[in-house]
Design a protein around this motif. Structure first.
Motif, short mmCIF file in Angstrom:
data_model
loop_
_atom_site.label_atom_id
_atom_site.label_comp_id
_atom_site.label_asym_id
_atom_site.label_seq_id
_atom_site.Cartn_x
_atom_site.Cartn_y
_atom_site.Cartn_z
N ARG A 241 -21.25 0.49 10.89
CA ARG A 241 -19.81 0.27 10.77
C ARG A 241 -19.48 0.11 9.28
N LEU A 336 -12.67 -4.76 20.20
CA LEU A 336 -13.08 -3.56 19.46
C LEU A 336 -14.60 -3.48 19.51
N ARG A 338 -16.52 -0.66 18.94
CA ARG A 338 -17.18 0.29 18.03
C ARG A 338 -16.20 0.76 16.98
N LEU A 339 -16.66 0.86 15.75
CA LEU A 339 -15.90 1.46 14.64
C LEU A 339 -16.92 2.21 13.80
N ASP A 340 -17.03 3.49 14.03
CA ASP A 340 -18.12 4.29 13.47
C ASP A 340 -17.94 4.53 11.98
N PRO A 374 -15.50 -4.53 14.43
CA PRO A 374 -16.16 -4.62 15.74
C PRO A 374 -16.43 -6.07 16.14
N TYR A 406 -13.78 5.19 17.35
CA TYR A 406 -13.63 3.76 17.66
C TYR A 406 -13.39 3.62 19.16
#
Length: 426
Positions: A241, A336, A338-340, A374, A406
């Motif tokens: 992230r 939240l 996932r935040l790639d 996240p 995300y």
């Protein structure tokens, strides 16, 4: 010797001798080995690898292709940090003055961004008047007056690496661990620092996507530094992230100043302090100020202002702002998950914060502000991120990059710990 003999040896999975390595690096630097021949050798190395002795010989040959800097005129030990690159990785900016405020000199040669990863020099050049190109004498003057210097490497430092790096970039051989390790360490050893802390990133936003690959790279680089007489340690850190809440040149400078003022995102502060302590320990500075205290009492900020001013910058100047913004909203309420990092980095690049080729300009104000990380609880319709660009036409392609990058769910997803492991010489 001839190039074909060396290529065949590695093609057939043999070990290159010290003499072969010395010859091919010198001949390539002088232009006697053609690009297509070195391309073939680089691919053979990618496919068949190198042992520790070969990598050490390759690194030393690249160091010998140019000058080697030294800082014996300084009255305190030197320490440096190198990150393998990531998204939102602005750690050098607060770290260099922080370590200077705690008792070590920090001579740091940094680079520019390429693709989805940001470059330290691009970030600092968003400060009005700041200069990246300094002579060796100017570097020494800045170190003496400010305690830290961050600048571009001169043309005389490991020229073989500069030539080979450009070749690897267009021949599909960037991922070779022996070539990555020798590229990084040839410049860092030639830089003349007495100790070195490596920040090896792991995850989608890093070159090393997996923990085993990152560990191999970290162990290889620590061994190279140790063999060259540089006290070297590596931290493996998360890049699944983005780091912090700002991605983009001026946005990251502003966040770095927040950290130096005693605030800033918790992950940026934690990693900055951890790396500072590692650098001070590697440099043998045990009686200096603790990094947390230096952030609290303003001495790190004072060192930052001295460093920026000494390189022609105005630490009080307003930072560039992009002309246009767009808000991306949270699609549904929940956590939240996932935040790639790669998706965010690619989006920031498409907004103008990065470059596709080394000669491309960057937009200093472009980038992304993250309003959630996240694990955070979020509500449908609240801002998830703000996109910054100079032209509204850039928003569509940035949103395409973020599509699927995300996710919101009922519980926090699995994430890598910020600091995964610490690698030292055996």
């Amino acid at each position: 010797m001839d190039a074909i003999e060396v290529i065949r040896a590695k093609r057939d999975r043999g070990e290159l001798t010290t003499a072969q390595i010395d010859w091919v690096i010198d001949a390539y630097t002088r232009g006697d080995v053609a690009d297509e021949q070195m391309s073939a050798l680089a691919m053979a190395i990618l496919l068949n690898g190198m042992d520790r002795r070969e990598i050490a010989d390759w690194t030393q040959a690249m160091i010998r292709s140019g000058e080697r800097m030294e800082w014996s005129a300084l009255d305190r030990p030197t320490a440096d940090k190198h990150s393998t690159g990531g998204v939102g990785d602005k750690i050098t900016l607060p770290l260099a003055p922080l370590v200077a405020a705690c008792g070590a000199y920090v001579p740091q040669l940094s680079g520019r961004g390429l693709g989805h990863t940001g470059g330290t020099l691009d970030k600092l050049e968003s400060i009005s008047g700041w200069r990246a190109s300094l002579s060796n004498a100017e570097m020494l003057d800045v170190l003496r007056s400010a305690g830290a210097v961050v600048c571009a490497a001169g043309s005389g430092l490991a020229p073989a690496d500069k030539k080979l790096y450009a070749l690897r970039d267009v021949t599909g051989t960037v991922e070779s661990i022996p070539l990555i390790a020798s590229s990084i360490m040839s410049k860092k050893i030639a830089e003349g620092t007495g100790s070195l802390v490596l920040d090896v990133k792991v995850g989608s936003g890093a070159f090393m996507k997996t923990v085993p690959a990152a560990r191999e790279l970290a162990e290889t680089m620590v061994a190279l530094g140790t063999d060259a007489g540089v006290r070297t340690v590596a931290l493996m850190t998360a890049m699944d992230r983005p780091l912090g809440r700002a991605v983009g040149n001026a946005l990251e400078v502003a966040e770095s100043v927040e950290v130096l003022a005693g605030g800033g995102p918790a992950d940026v502060v934690e990693l900055t302090v951890r790396l500072a302590r590692e650098m001070l320990e590697a440099a043998g500075v045990t009686a200096g100020k603790d990094p947390e205290k230096a952030l609290e009492d303003g001495s790190a900020m004072d060192a930052w202002r001295r460093m920026i001013s000494a390189q022609g910058g105005d630490p009080d100047a307003l930072l560039p702002r992009a002309a246009e913004t767009m808000t991306v909203e949270v699609p549904e309420s929940g956590v939240l998950t996932r935040l790639d990092a790669y998706a965010v980095g690619l989006a920031a690049w498409r907004l103008g914060a990065g470059r596709a080729r080394k000669e491309d300009p960057v937009s200093f104000g472009a980038g992304i502000e993250l309003h959630a990380k996240p694990g955070d609880l979020v509500r449908a319709g609240q801002p998830l991120m703000t996109l910054h660009a100079d032209e509204t036409s850039r928003f569509e392609r940035a949103l395409e990059a973020l599509d699927g990058g995300y996710a919101v769910g009922e519980a926090a997803g699995e994430r890598l710990p910020l600091v995964i492991d610490r690698i030292t010489a055996p």
